[in-house]
Design a protein around this motif. Sequence first.
Motif, short mmCIF file in Angstrom:
data_model
loop_
_atom_site.label_atom_id
_atom_site.label_comp_id
_atom_site.label_asym_id
_atom_site.label_seq_id
_atom_site.Cartn_x
_atom_site.Cartn_y
_atom_site.Cartn_z
N LEU A 143 0.62 -1.00 0.22
CA LEU A 143 -0.03 0.12 -0.01
C LEU A 143 0.51 1.54 0.27
N GLU A 144 1.92 0.86 0.79
CA GLU A 144 2.86 2.86 0.38
C GLU A 144 3.51 2.54 -0.68
N GLU A 145 4.18 0.65 -1.50
CA GLU A 145 4.41 1.65 -2.14
C GLU A 145 3.43 2.45 -3.22
N ARG A 146 2.74 1.56 -3.45
CA ARG A 146 1.27 2.15 -4.29
C ARG A 146 0.90 3.81 -4.03
N THR A 147 0.79 4.38 -2.55
CA THR A 147 0.82 5.30 -2.84
C THR A 147 1.90 6.45 -3.27
N ARG A 148 3.47 6.11 -3.66
CA ARG A 148 4.14 6.85 -3.70
C ARG A 148 4.23 7.16 -4.87
N ARG A 149 4.00 5.58 -5.61
CA ARG A 149 3.36 5.34 -7.29
C ARG A 149 2.60 6.37 -7.44
N GLN A 150 1.40 6.57 -7.08
CA GLN A 150 0.64 7.88 -7.41
C GLN A 150 1.43 9.10 -6.97
N GLU A 151 1.57 9.63 -5.63
CA GLU A 151 2.38 10.84 -6.04
C GLU A 151 2.76 11.15 -6.86
N ARG A 152 4.06 10.37 -7.37
CA ARG A 152 4.90 10.56 -8.58
C ARG A 152 3.63 10.38 -9.85
N ILE A 153 3.02 9.78 -9.65
CA ILE A 153 1.83 9.81 -11.23
C ILE A 153 1.94 11.40 -11.27
N GLU A 154 0.97 11.53 -10.09
CA GLU A 154 0.61 13.03 -9.99
C GLU A 154 1.46 14.27 -9.90
N SER A 155 3.04 13.86 -9.39
CA SER A 155 3.63 14.98 -9.55
C SER A 155 4.08 15.21 -11.23
N ALA A 156 3.61 14.73 -12.05
CA ALA A 156 4.36 14.43 -13.20
C ALA A 156 3.06 14.89 -14.12
N GLY A 157 1.56 15.09 -13.18
CA GLY A 157 0.52 16.20 -14.49
C GLY A 157 -0.47 15.04 -14.06
N LEU A 158 -0.58 13.77 -14.06
CA LEU A 158 -2.08 13.47 -13.96
C LEU A 158 -2.48 13.71 -13.11
N ARG A 159 -4.35 13.19 -12.45
CA ARG A 159 -4.51 12.73 -11.38
C ARG A 159 -5.06 11.16 -11.66
N VAL A 160 -4.99 10.91 -10.22
CA VAL A 160 -5.24 9.34 -10.50
C VAL A 160 -6.99 9.18 -10.44
N ILE A 161 -7.37 8.10 -10.74
CA ILE A 161 -8.50 7.93 -10.46
C ILE A 161 -8.88 6.32 -10.62
N ARG A 162 -9.48 5.39 -9.44
CA ARG A 162 -9.31 4.11 -9.06
C ARG A 162 -10.95 3.59 -9.02
N TRP A 163 -11.09 1.92 -9.80
CA TRP A 163 -12.44 1.40 -10.10
C TRP A 163 -12.12 0.54 -9.20
N ARG A 164 -12.88 -0.32 -8.71
CA ARG A 164 -13.02 -2.14 -8.81
C ARG A 164 -14.43 -2.42 -9.29
N TRP A 165 -14.60 -3.59 -9.42
CA TRP A 165 -15.40 -5.11 -10.40
C TRP A 165 -16.71 -3.56 -10.50
N GLU A 166 -17.26 -3.56 -9.29
CA GLU A 166 -18.53 -3.39 -9.06
C GLU A 166 -19.08 -2.45 -9.77
N THR A 167 -17.96 -1.15 -9.98
CA THR A 167 -18.25 0.03 -10.59
C THR A 167 -17.81 -0.55 -12.00
N GLY A 168 -16.68 -0.63 -12.74
CA GLY A 168 -16.28 -1.56 -13.54
C GLY A 168 -17.27 -2.40 -14.67
N ARG A 169 -18.46 -3.22 -14.61
CA ARG A 169 -18.59 -4.11 -14.94
C ARG A 169 -20.62 -3.44 -15.21
#
Length: 308
Positions: free
Chosen positions: A253-279
């Motif tokens: 979870l910490e690793e994913r959080t750091r990854r997301q922070e770096r992605i957002e620092s690169a200028g992209l906002r990250v959104i996530r969803w699971r099966w209950e939304t995607g299907r």
Amino acid sequence: MTVITSPLNSPTRRAHLRAVEPGRQTNLHRIVRDRSRRDQLERLRLFAATRASPPVFAYWSAAVIHDLPLLHSPPRTIHVLASGSRARAAQGVVMHPGRVDVPPALRRGLRVTSPAQTVAALAGRTSFVDGVVIADRALAAGAFGERTPLATRAEIVASAEALPDAAERSRALAVARFADGRAESPLESVSRATMALAGAPPPDLQVAVHDLFGLVGRVDFCWAGLALAGEADGAAKLLHPVFRGSRDGWELLEERTRRQERIESAGLRVIRWRWETGRRVDRMREFLAREGVPLDSRARREELGLGA
């Protein structure tokens, strides 16, 4: 697998058919109740062993043999090709009219319609979302090119164009043109299909994101013009052994959080969803609208060849 049968002239031959493996014994009736992929395949093998001539499996039965993902459990019936111009069913077996000029494939020791034929046939009979999941997998070469695609887009299109029913042909062609082998999971395939039906603009797939320190990683979906990245996983990936290795959930979870922070620092906002939304199209529509994605379902459906 050792197949043991009663004599050929025995009226109970099929009922007493057994597949014997170390510590395991089963029969056709028991397998009907057990819906695991392994047992579904075993049931088809047992069925083939009872036929005077080897059957050619088709539709859902062919999908099981080709190991194509199905969003829903396959029907209890067995599907094969047969002569004739109309489908007919008897004793749990559906016999579909087949093209005698197309030689069957051989997979797992069973005669079966080719992957392209199987994808096209199911795409014509099922929903757009179901069809995309199957077609994406048939086209997939893996994230690192580690597997050979089961079919090419041209082969699926050709098989779709050969379908005799106009409505099925139209649905199958829409799936064939939309399918993308870059999808790395059924949820990614489902999500891309429901996004399209909801009216979202097509995202770029598996986009590499870099920052000053180098490659951050790839995002499943990216709308560069909206500065938006989408990830079809929620927290589910963190629990999968492939991602966990020897690490615990908190570390991941910490690793994913750091990854997301770096992605957002690169200028992209990250959104996530699971099966209950995607299907579900309605939930995906609400989710994307809330995140500021412009939607035009009528225009997108026309682009897909699905009508308004």
